[in-house]
Design an enzyme around this catalytic site. Sequence first.
Site, PDB file in Angstrom:
ATOM      1  CG  ASN A  51      -3.980  -2.276   6.650  1.00 13.50           C
ATOM      2  OD1 ASN A  51      -3.771  -1.912   5.490  1.00 13.50           O
ATOM      3  ND2 ASN A  51      -5.071  -2.923   7.017  1.00 13.50           N
TER       4      ASN A  51
ATOM      5  CG  PHE B 189     -13.468   1.961   6.714  1.00 13.84           C
ATOM      6  CD1 PHE B 189     -12.997   1.405   5.536  1.00 13.84           C
ATOM      7  CD2 PHE B 189     -14.168   1.131   7.584  1.00 13.84           C
ATOM      8  CE1 PHE B 189     -13.225   0.081   5.200  1.00 13.84           C
ATOM      9  CE2 PHE B 189     -14.401  -0.207   7.269  1.00 13.84           C
ATOM     10  CZ  PHE B 189     -13.929  -0.731   6.069  1.00 13.84           C
TER      11      PHE B 189
ATOM     12  CE  LYS C 187      -4.097  -2.162   2.077  1.00 13.39           C
ATOM     13  NZ  LYS C 187      -5.129  -2.033   3.150  1.00 13.39           N
TER      14      LYS C 187
ATOM     15  CG  HIS D  65      -5.557  -6.136  -0.622  1.00 14.71           C
ATOM     16  ND1 HIS D  65      -6.794  -5.952  -0.045  1.00 14.71           N
ATOM     17  CD2 HIS D  65      -5.720  -7.108  -1.556  1.00 14.71           C
ATOM     18  CE1 HIS D  65      -7.668  -6.764  -0.612  1.00 14.71           C
ATOM     19  NE2 HIS D  65      -7.041  -7.473  -1.538  1.00 14.71           N
TER      20      HIS D  65
ATOM     21  NE  ARG E 231      -6.920 -11.717   5.351  1.00 11.42           N
ATOM     22  CZ  ARG E 231      -7.601 -10.564   5.231  1.00 11.42           C
ATOM     23  NH1 ARG E 231      -7.831 -10.030   4.020  1.00 11.42           N
ATOM     24  NH2 ARG E 231      -8.020  -9.921   6.273  1.00 11.42           N
TER      25      ARG E 231
ATOM     26  CB  THR F 237      -7.861  -5.382   9.535  1.00 16.95           C
ATOM     27  OG1 THR F 237      -8.410  -6.505   8.855  1.00 16.95           O
ATOM     28  CG2 THR F 237      -8.085  -4.117   8.739  1.00 16.95           C
TER      29      THR F 237
ATOM     30  NE  ARG G 250      -2.930  -5.727   6.812  1.00 19.70           N
ATOM     31  CZ  ARG G 250      -4.120  -6.164   6.436  1.00 19.70           C
ATOM     32  NH1 ARG G 250      -4.785  -7.048   7.168  1.00 19.70           N
ATOM     33  NH2 ARG G 250      -4.654  -5.724   5.323  1.00 19.70           N
TER      34      ARG G 250
HETATM   35  N1  UDP Z   1      -9.932  -0.075   6.938  1.00 19.16           N
HETATM   36  C1  UDP Z   1      -9.987   1.135   7.624  1.00 19.16           C
HETATM   37  N2  UDP Z   1     -10.706   1.202   8.782  1.00 19.16           N
HETATM   38  C2  UDP Z   1     -11.363   0.117   9.301  1.00 19.16           C
HETATM   39  C3  UDP Z   1     -11.298  -1.101   8.604  1.00 19.16           C
HETATM   40  C4  UDP Z   1     -10.580  -1.165   7.427  1.00 19.16           C
HETATM   41  O1  UDP Z   1      -9.425   2.133   7.185  1.00 19.16           O
HETATM   42  O2  UDP Z   1     -11.997   0.239  10.377  1.00 19.16           O
HETATM   43  C5  UDP Z   1      -9.161  -0.141   5.679  1.00 19.16           C
HETATM   44  C6  UDP Z   1      -7.823  -0.886   5.839  1.00 19.16           C
HETATM   45  O3  UDP Z   1      -6.856  -0.272   4.986  1.00 19.16           O
HETATM   46  C7  UDP Z   1      -8.207  -2.277   5.365  1.00 19.16           C
HETATM   47  C8  UDP Z   1      -9.172  -1.959   4.216  1.00 19.16           C
HETATM   48  O4  UDP Z   1      -9.922  -0.848   4.716  1.00 19.16           O
HETATM   49  O5  UDP Z   1      -7.079  -3.029   4.967  1.00 19.16           O
HETATM   50  C9  UDP Z   1     -10.109  -3.072   3.832  1.00 19.16           C
HETATM   51  O6  UDP Z   1     -10.803  -3.504   5.015  1.00 19.16           O
HETATM   52  P1  UDP Z   1     -11.002  -5.067   5.307  1.00 19.16           P
HETATM   53  O7  UDP Z   1     -11.986  -5.179   6.428  1.00 19.16           O
HETATM   54  O8  UDP Z   1     -11.310  -5.790   4.042  1.00 19.16           O
HETATM   55  O9  UDP Z   1      -9.570  -5.496   5.884  1.00 19.16           O
HETATM   56  P2  UDP Z   1      -8.429  -6.443   5.270  1.00 19.16           P
HETATM   57  O10 UDP Z   1      -9.122  -7.514   4.464  1.00 19.16           O
HETATM   58  O11 UDP Z   1      -7.546  -5.559   4.426  1.00 19.16           O
HETATM   59  O12 UDP Z   1      -7.696  -6.995   6.464  1.00 19.16           O
HETATM   60 MG    MG Z   2     -10.534  -7.396   3.009  1.00 15.81          MG
END
Ligand code: UDP
Ligand code: MG
Length: 139
Positions: A114, A59, A11, A117, A87, A93, A104
Amino acid sequence: MANDITFSMIKPEAVKEGNAGAILKMIEEAGFKVSAMKMTKLSKFRAGQFYAVHADRPFYTDLCDYMSSGPIIALRLKKDNAVNDFRKLIGATDPQKAEEGTIRKLYARSIQENAVHGSDSDANAKIESDFFFSGIEKY
Ligand code: UDP
Ligand code: MG
């Protein structure tokens, strides 16, 4: 094999901070083979398309601003059990909840910034890879 592909992005803040090489090294050392890779900058519109599943979340607008704030590195990765293993390698996350030694935990700044992706399913791994890479860019 159906479950041998995942899609990742390094990212914007991780690229800006010069952590792309270290992150890629962790990915390769964990046994993932790079099958496609490109550096590109998402427009806000493209970031919105990529994260359309989150369009109703509070968000979402901030996420689209952040993901279009600088270049990212898109990666198609191969390994047995790629989606689940990746993952695990990246961690939760929210970096404060991520396990020690995960990407992360090491490189994320916040729940938004974070570092990486990772796809959440085999179906999304294909959709996300095809969003960035054409047939002749995948090896
Ligand atoms: N994100 C954020 N605030 C939140 C949750 C997610 O800014 O409370 C952002 C973060 O960059 C995250 C992305 O949105 O990686 C996608 O969210 P997701 O729940 O899919 O998390 P991921 O699959 O990336 O762990
Ligand atoms: Mg996701």
